[in-house]
Design an enzyme around this catalytic site. Sequence first.
Site, short mmCIF file in Angstrom:
data_model
loop_
_atom_site.label_atom_id
_atom_site.label_comp_id
_atom_site.label_asym_id
_atom_site.label_seq_id
_atom_site.Cartn_x
_atom_site.Cartn_y
_atom_site.Cartn_z
N ASP A 191 0.83 -1.20 0.00
CA ASP A 191 0.00 0.00 0.00
C ASP A 191 0.87 1.25 0.00
O ASP A 191 0.55 2.24 -0.65
CB ASP A 191 -0.92 0.02 1.23
N SER A 198 -36.38 -4.91 -9.53
CA SER A 198 -35.97 -5.70 -8.37
C SER A 198 -36.20 -7.17 -8.69
O SER A 198 -36.54 -7.52 -9.82
CB SER A 198 -36.68 -5.27 -7.10
N LYS A 201 -26.05 -13.22 -3.50
CA LYS A 201 -26.75 -11.93 -3.48
C LYS A 201 -26.12 -11.11 -2.37
O LYS A 201 -26.22 -11.46 -1.19
CB LYS A 201 -28.24 -12.15 -3.20
N ARG A 227 -29.52 3.16 -8.06
CA ARG A 227 -30.75 2.56 -8.58
C ARG A 227 -31.90 3.56 -8.48
O ARG A 227 -32.76 3.61 -9.35
CB ARG A 227 -31.07 1.30 -7.80
N GLU A 264 -23.21 -4.55 -7.50
CA GLU A 264 -23.45 -4.14 -6.13
C GLU A 264 -22.17 -3.52 -5.57
O GLU A 264 -21.09 -4.08 -5.73
CB GLU A 264 -23.85 -5.39 -5.33
N LYS A 294 -30.52 -17.28 -12.13
CA LYS A 294 -30.89 -16.65 -13.41
C LYS A 294 -30.91 -17.66 -14.55
O LYS A 294 -30.05 -18.52 -14.61
CB LYS A 294 -29.84 -15.59 -13.78
N LYS A 322 -33.75 -16.24 -0.51
CA LYS A 322 -33.22 -15.55 0.66
C LYS A 322 -32.95 -16.54 1.78
O LYS A 322 -33.83 -17.36 2.12
CB LYS A 322 -34.22 -14.50 1.16
N CYS A 333 -47.13 10.47 27.86
CA CYS A 333 -45.86 10.57 27.14
C CYS A 333 -44.70 10.57 28.14
O CYS A 333 -44.72 11.38 29.08
CB CYS A 333 -45.82 11.85 26.31
N CYS A 384 -44.14 18.74 22.33
CA CYS A 384 -43.36 17.79 23.13
C CYS A 384 -41.87 17.90 22.78
O CYS A 384 -41.49 17.83 21.61
CB CYS A 384 -43.87 16.38 22.84
S1 IVH Z 1 -29.44 -9.54 -10.89
C1 IVH Z 1 -33.64 -7.59 -11.57
N1 IVH Z 1 -27.66 -10.48 -9.30
O1 IVH Z 1 -30.59 -7.37 -5.46
C2 IVH Z 1 -32.35 -7.18 -11.99
N2 IVH Z 1 -28.98 -8.69 -8.47
O2 IVH Z 1 -33.26 -7.40 -4.46
C3 IVH Z 1 -31.37 -8.30 -11.97
N3 IVH Z 1 -28.41 -7.96 -6.19
O3 IVH Z 1 -31.57 -4.52 -7.21
C4 IVH Z 1 -30.48 -8.18 -10.85
N4 IVH Z 1 -26.77 -9.39 -5.89
O4 IVH Z 1 -29.11 -4.72 -6.60
C5 IVH Z 1 -28.63 -9.57 -9.43
N5 IVH Z 1 -25.99 -11.44 -8.03
C6 IVH Z 1 -26.95 -10.53 -8.16
C7 IVH Z 1 -27.27 -9.62 -7.12
C8 IVH Z 1 -28.32 -8.71 -7.32
C9 IVH Z 1 -27.46 -8.40 -5.35
C10 IVH Z 1 -29.35 -6.88 -5.87
C11 IVH Z 1 -29.65 -5.95 -6.98
C12 IVH Z 1 -31.16 -5.83 -7.03
C13 IVH Z 1 -31.53 -6.36 -5.71
C14 IVH Z 1 -32.94 -6.91 -5.71
#
Ligand code: IVH
Length: 715
Positions: A32, A81, A114, A135, A181, A296, A320, A414, A478
């Site tokens: 660094d 989303s 995620k 976003r 992200e 995906k 999740k 209160c 208050c």
């Molecule tokens: S794909 C719909 N891949 O999660 C658009 N999103 O809860 C496709 N996110 O707004 C997004 N990791 O910011 C994708 N590996 C990942 C992700 C991811 C985090 C976020 C993203 C999105 C949010 C939705």
Amino acid sequence: MPDAATTIRQLRDQLNRADRLYRLGQETGMSDLQWDQALKQLETLETQHPGLVTPDSPTQRVGGEPIDGFETVAHRIPMLSIENTYNRDEVEAWYTRTTKACGTDKLELAIEPKIDGVALSLRYENGRLTRALTRGDGTKGDDITHNIKTVRHIPLTLAPHADAERSEAPDIPEVLEIRGEVFLPQDTFDAVNTDKIARGEDPFMNPRNTTAGTLKQKDPAKVIRGLRFIAYGKGEVSDEAFTSHTDFTAAIKSWGMPVHEHEGIVASADDAWAWIEHFDQLRHELSYATDGVVIKVNRYDLQTQLGSRSKSPRWCIAYKFAAEQARTKLLKVEWQVGKTGKLTPRATMQPTLLAGTTVSHATLHNYGEILRKDIRIGDTVVIEKAGEIIPQVVEAVTNLRDGSEELIIAPDHCPECGTPVQIEYDSKRVNELAVYERAVEREKDKAEKEGRAPEAIAKPKPLGPTDESARYCPNPECPAQFRERLIHFVGRNQMDIDALGEKTLHQLADAGLLNNLGDIFRLKDHREQLLGLERMGEKKVDNLIEGVEQAKTRGLQRVLTGLTIRHIGAGGAKRLAQAFGDIDALLQADEEKIAAVEDIGPITAASVHTFLHNNAGQHVITELREAGVDLSAPQKEVARDSPLAGKTVVITGTLEQFGRNELKALLESLGAKVSGSVSKNTDLLIAGEKAGSKLKKAQDLGVAVWDEATLLKSL
Ligand code: IVH
């Protein structure tokens, strides 16, 4: 001696190479300290030879000028989303549904972590980073390019891998929008907090909010160092050379963009589940928080075929992970008064480790919830972090009670000012009772007309304590509410007075300098007294006074947002400001007139009217007016040099790059008036695919017609 240009080039190459390796998580070959020294040397040379500075030089990451405010920019393709799922069945159901919709029985899926961070869109033009947007609401975001440039983990330029043979990637498209992200790794977050605590400041709550907050800094020099970025997808791309998600991520990786190192490719729901279970074990060793995985459909042609719903695409889902839970003892409950007067029960517990942090407080939401869950002081309770942010009490472990537990009593006055509280009940239950009352009335009328005794109608259960949804302190004066309202009033989306942080506000209120919102604008008359306060130097006081002066010009919408009028947020305030234009017109309006404003319902209208006409409201408005605060709405800002300014435009047919509303907003921001039908007053028709009668009419009337390509070009 090499000439300056050569040395500059060498230093840049050296720094860029180190950055690239750093992004790929590899040894950089530079400490660094060495990196900092090389950057310093480069800076010195560039200062001596300003003609040799280029926008993508590593020195341009820092030293950008602070900005006045954020520009909001429409996303060319909305940032949607993702639909959430929480168990294996839901994942399987999605897989079955999706394979069917694609007309196959085997579907290739890409699975990635995620990350719980902040979504970001990065636009590269000819390989150079030109714009970074948040976003925002999905259709438009804030331009935070100045801050993003400071993030070493984000390349300023993309370039093919030096070892070109190893790279099978296509050429870098002219326009390449990469989405991903941005986040703060846990250890960086901890180090920042250790520093803050050492300076006597309050620590940040969690990495996600800290990231969001620091990216909204106006001064790039203040952005926290050590933010990281991982790309997960594409936005607008000028040249569709990619056939799948993995194809895309491999290409951008070869151009120096960090992508997920854990990525699964599977072809069945069972294999997807196996990958998820495996990753759930491994994710705790990562240096950043993940709250799930994203699954995906890999092929882009199938993604297009599947399309999107209004808020989320059909080609992906998030799974999740269950929130982490822990058990601990509930020690006491305090009631905190919020800016609207709402009393919120806050639990203090024996400190315990939960999802990586020590937790000693949690919210109990409201008294009805405490009663429904039968939570008592002294109970062993299960707590969890919802979205890994705010811990909540899930339940009491009743079989561990020993009889010493005490009931929680809700205050009927209160805790701050002693005013009797008002209780609100669950609106669904209140509505149920209202429906019953109306049914009884109707039956009575009917029976009377028919000359018979009314029939009995089954009465719903009366409202009980467990239906309680909120307690309020109704006293507008208050002091606890006032402190919270002050904090809100000076916040970023309201008066935006940076120099008035929470600590300073408390300090000034304690010194008797802030007794109402108007006092903020009189602080300049108390310069001497301010200078006498602890930690208040000349510079800080000047800053504060300057910030307050600027705040006077924010306009009616921001003032209304800042006043803490129940049911009025930024959206409602905007509607009111636009509809009335200034505070006097709004003050003259009765409830009905206020309720006639778009998106303002009768309850909100009543709340606004009451606020403006009670003593406290009248007082604050007089104070603000006397202090010289602008209480009018600016005329809509319009790009005056735009060729569309003042033009009447009609949109018809299906457009590929824009949603209707999105395009409408965009055109309006360029000064156009968007109308629904073609007439002789129409200046321009924008016609997408399958345009029908409107196109014909426009042609008949000789109105100018643009197709989508022409539109894109002129935008
Ligand atoms: S794909 C719909 N891949 O999660 C658009 N999103 O809860 C496709 N996110 O707004 C997004 N990791 O910011 C994708 N590996 C990942 C992700 C991811 C985090 C976020 C993203 C999105 C949010 C939705």
